[in-house]
Design an enzyme around this catalytic site. Sequence first.
Site, PDB file in Angstrom:
ATOM      1  N   SER A   1       3.229  -5.512   6.551  1.00 54.08           N
ATOM      2  CA  SER A   1       3.939  -5.047   5.354  1.00 54.08           C
ATOM      3  C   SER A   1       5.239  -4.341   5.720  1.00 54.08           C
ATOM      4  O   SER A   1       5.228  -3.294   6.371  1.00 54.08           O
ATOM      5  CB  SER A   1       3.051  -4.099   4.547  1.00 54.08           C
ATOM      6  OG  SER A   1       3.820  -3.542   3.508  1.00 54.08           O
TER       7      SER A   1
ATOM      8  N   HIS B   1       4.531  -9.465   4.886  1.00 57.25           N
ATOM      9  CA  HIS B   1       4.029  -9.083   3.551  1.00 57.25           C
ATOM     10  C   HIS B   1       5.124  -8.265   2.875  1.00 57.25           C
ATOM     11  O   HIS B   1       5.599  -7.265   3.420  1.00 57.25           O
ATOM     12  CB  HIS B   1       2.741  -8.276   3.715  1.00 57.25           C
ATOM     13  CG  HIS B   1       2.080  -7.902   2.431  1.00 57.25           C
ATOM     14  ND1 HIS B   1       1.253  -8.756   1.744  1.00 57.25           N
ATOM     15  CD2 HIS B   1       2.127  -6.757   1.708  1.00 57.25           C
ATOM     16  CE1 HIS B   1       0.799  -8.149   0.648  1.00 57.25           C
ATOM     17  NE2 HIS B   1       1.323  -6.939   0.598  1.00 57.25           N
TER      18      HIS B   1
ATOM     19  N   ASP C   1       6.220  -6.228  -0.421  1.00 56.56           N
ATOM     20  CA  ASP C   1       5.681  -5.517  -1.583  1.00 56.56           C
ATOM     21  C   ASP C   1       6.745  -5.205  -2.614  1.00 56.56           C
ATOM     22  O   ASP C   1       7.624  -4.371  -2.363  1.00 56.56           O
ATOM     23  CB  ASP C   1       5.080  -4.184  -1.113  1.00 56.56           C
ATOM     24  CG  ASP C   1       3.768  -4.368  -0.382  1.00 56.56           C
ATOM     25  OD1 ASP C   1       2.876  -5.029  -0.921  1.00 56.56           O
ATOM     26  OD2 ASP C   1       3.649  -3.824   0.740  1.00 56.56           O
TER      27      ASP C   1
ATOM     28  N   MET D   1       7.594  -3.455  -6.072  1.00 58.43           N
ATOM     29  CA  MET D   1       7.054  -2.446  -7.007  1.00 58.43           C
ATOM     30  C   MET D   1       8.120  -2.106  -8.037  1.00 58.43           C
ATOM     31  O   MET D   1       9.282  -1.901  -7.669  1.00 58.43           O
ATOM     32  CB  MET D   1       6.679  -1.181  -6.245  1.00 58.43           C
ATOM     33  CG  MET D   1       5.699  -1.425  -5.120  1.00 58.43           C
ATOM     34  SD  MET D   1       5.329   0.128  -4.301  1.00 58.43           S
ATOM     35  CE  MET D   1       4.219  -0.433  -3.020  1.00 58.43           C
TER      36      MET D   1
ATOM     37  N   HIS E   1       4.071  -9.883  -2.650  1.00 61.59           N
ATOM     38  CA  HIS E   1       3.043  -9.217  -3.455  1.00 61.59           C
ATOM     39  C   HIS E   1       3.734  -8.508  -4.614  1.00 61.59           C
ATOM     40  O   HIS E   1       4.396  -7.491  -4.419  1.00 61.59           O
ATOM     41  CB  HIS E   1       2.282  -8.224  -2.543  1.00 61.59           C
ATOM     42  CG  HIS E   1       1.258  -7.408  -3.248  1.00 61.59           C
ATOM     43  ND1 HIS E   1       0.691  -6.285  -2.701  1.00 61.59           N
ATOM     44  CD2 HIS E   1       0.671  -7.542  -4.467  1.00 61.59           C
ATOM     45  CE1 HIS E   1      -0.184  -5.763  -3.545  1.00 61.59           C
ATOM     46  NE2 HIS E   1      -0.201  -6.504  -4.629  1.00 61.59           N
TER      47      HIS E   1
ATOM     48  N   MET F   1       3.808  -6.231  -7.487  1.00 60.43           N
ATOM     49  CA  MET F   1       3.157  -5.140  -8.233  1.00 60.43           C
ATOM     50  C   MET F   1       4.096  -4.795  -9.381  1.00 60.43           C
ATOM     51  O   MET F   1       4.751  -3.749  -9.392  1.00 60.43           O
ATOM     52  CB  MET F   1       2.920  -3.953  -7.290  1.00 60.43           C
ATOM     53  CG  MET F   1       1.765  -4.212  -6.328  1.00 60.43           C
ATOM     54  SD  MET F   1       1.790  -3.098  -4.918  1.00 60.43           S
ATOM     55  CE  MET F   1       2.949  -3.950  -3.874  1.00 60.43           C
TER      56      MET F   1
ATOM     57  N   MET G   1      -7.191  -5.457  -3.365  1.00 58.25           N
ATOM     58  CA  MET G   1      -6.554  -4.184  -3.000  1.00 58.25           C
ATOM     59  C   MET G   1      -7.621  -3.235  -2.465  1.00 58.25           C
ATOM     60  O   MET G   1      -8.635  -2.998  -3.127  1.00 58.25           O
ATOM     61  CB  MET G   1      -5.878  -3.536  -4.211  1.00 58.25           C
ATOM     62  CG  MET G   1      -4.593  -4.189  -4.675  1.00 58.25           C
ATOM     63  SD  MET G   1      -3.295  -4.401  -3.432  1.00 58.25           S
ATOM     64  CE  MET G   1      -3.094  -2.762  -2.741  1.00 58.25           C
TER      65      MET G   1
ATOM     66  N   ASP H   1      -5.532  -5.419   1.435  1.00 59.20           N
ATOM     67  CA  ASP H   1      -4.258  -4.716   1.494  1.00 59.20           C
ATOM     68  C   ASP H   1      -4.458  -3.226   1.209  1.00 59.20           C
ATOM     69  O   ASP H   1      -4.859  -2.850   0.117  1.00 59.20           O
ATOM     70  CB  ASP H   1      -3.328  -5.352   0.441  1.00 59.20           C
ATOM     71  CG  ASP H   1      -1.924  -4.799   0.483  1.00 59.20           C
ATOM     72  OD1 ASP H   1      -1.606  -4.027   1.405  1.00 59.20           O
ATOM     73  OD2 ASP H   1      -1.136  -5.160  -0.418  1.00 59.20           O
TER      74      ASP H   1
HETATM   75  C1  DX5 Z   1       0.362  -0.774  -1.188  1.00 56.68           C
HETATM   76  C2  DX5 Z   1       0.985  -2.056  -0.677  1.00 56.68           C
HETATM   77  C3  DX5 Z   1       0.625  -2.320   0.721  1.00 56.68           C
HETATM   78  C4  DX5 Z   1       1.083  -1.294   1.721  1.00 56.68           C
HETATM   79  C5  DX5 Z   1       0.007  -1.193   2.754  1.00 56.68           C
HETATM   80  O1  DX5 Z   1       0.478  -0.714  -2.550  1.00 56.68           O
HETATM   81  O2  DX5 Z   1       0.583  -3.179  -1.465  1.00 56.68           O
HETATM   82  O3  DX5 Z   1       1.000  -3.634   1.142  1.00 56.68           O
HETATM   83  O4  DX5 Z   1       2.307  -1.575   2.331  1.00 56.68           O
HETATM   84  O5  DX5 Z   1       0.307  -0.139   3.590  1.00 56.68           O
HETATM   85  P1  DX5 Z   1      -0.732   0.438   4.651  1.00 56.68           P
HETATM   86  O6  DX5 Z   1      -1.103  -0.687   5.566  1.00 56.68           O
HETATM   87  O7  DX5 Z   1       0.053   1.517   5.316  1.00 56.68           O
HETATM   88  O8  DX5 Z   1      -1.904   0.958   3.873  1.00 56.68           O
HETATM   89 ZN    ZN Z   2       0.903  -5.269  -0.652  1.00 58.46          ZN
END
Ligand code: DX5
Ligand code: ZN
Length: 225
Positions: A10, A33, A35, A37, A66, A68, A137, A175
Amino acid sequence: MQSQIRIATSVLSADFARLGEDLAEISSADYVHYDVMDGHFVPNISFGLDILKATKRSTELPVDVHLMISNPDQMVPAFLDADADNVTFHIEATDHANRLIQLIHAEGRMASVAVNPATPVCLLEDVIEDVDMVLVMTVNPGFGGQKFIPASAAKLRRLRRLCAEHGVSPLVEVDGGINAQTAPIVAKAGANVLVAGSAVFGQADCSAAIAKIRAAAESGLAKKA
Ligand code: DX5
Ligand code: ZN
């Protein structure tokens, strides 16, 4: 033997001022990966389309996006245009999961559906035969560096049962809070794509950290056999 475990690193935990260099350091992973948001579906804002295009230019690895975000129905086409290799949307954020899967597949990309910790896997009943991957998740989404939720292992087993009932075996991604301690637990429970952010970028040697998580997950698989 080729590893059955795939590691998705990520970039949420990368140093954004040197994203290109950080991406070069994770070339032994299987996916990047990414993310996204929106400050609405989750209480944080990360990055969007332009940084995705820059990421695609800076890595050979497939990029696992991903989303969100609250409005995947509106935004998925733009992420396909930006060349996402895999698009994961949350089942909680759409009334039209089947339409989104069709849209993603029409562009020849992988389609994945994600569930938050409080969302039961039975909600996936009517899409499980159509997706390439399910993302479970293992923390509440929004931030890197959180602690793994232990109940996730039982949830992964329920997901594997649902898949077996439907005669399908999509990839199962986890994740949040994945590291060398939690990797064997999730692999044993049925996950085969492990997202890791802080457990990779928080280390001096990213590729050693990736190898360590992969080996830990494989040891969990061995116990399962
Ligand atoms: C959290 C993200 C993850 C995050 C995971 O909402 O979707 O992908 O980057 O981070 P770690 O591996 O540090 O928990
Ligand atoms: Zn993620």
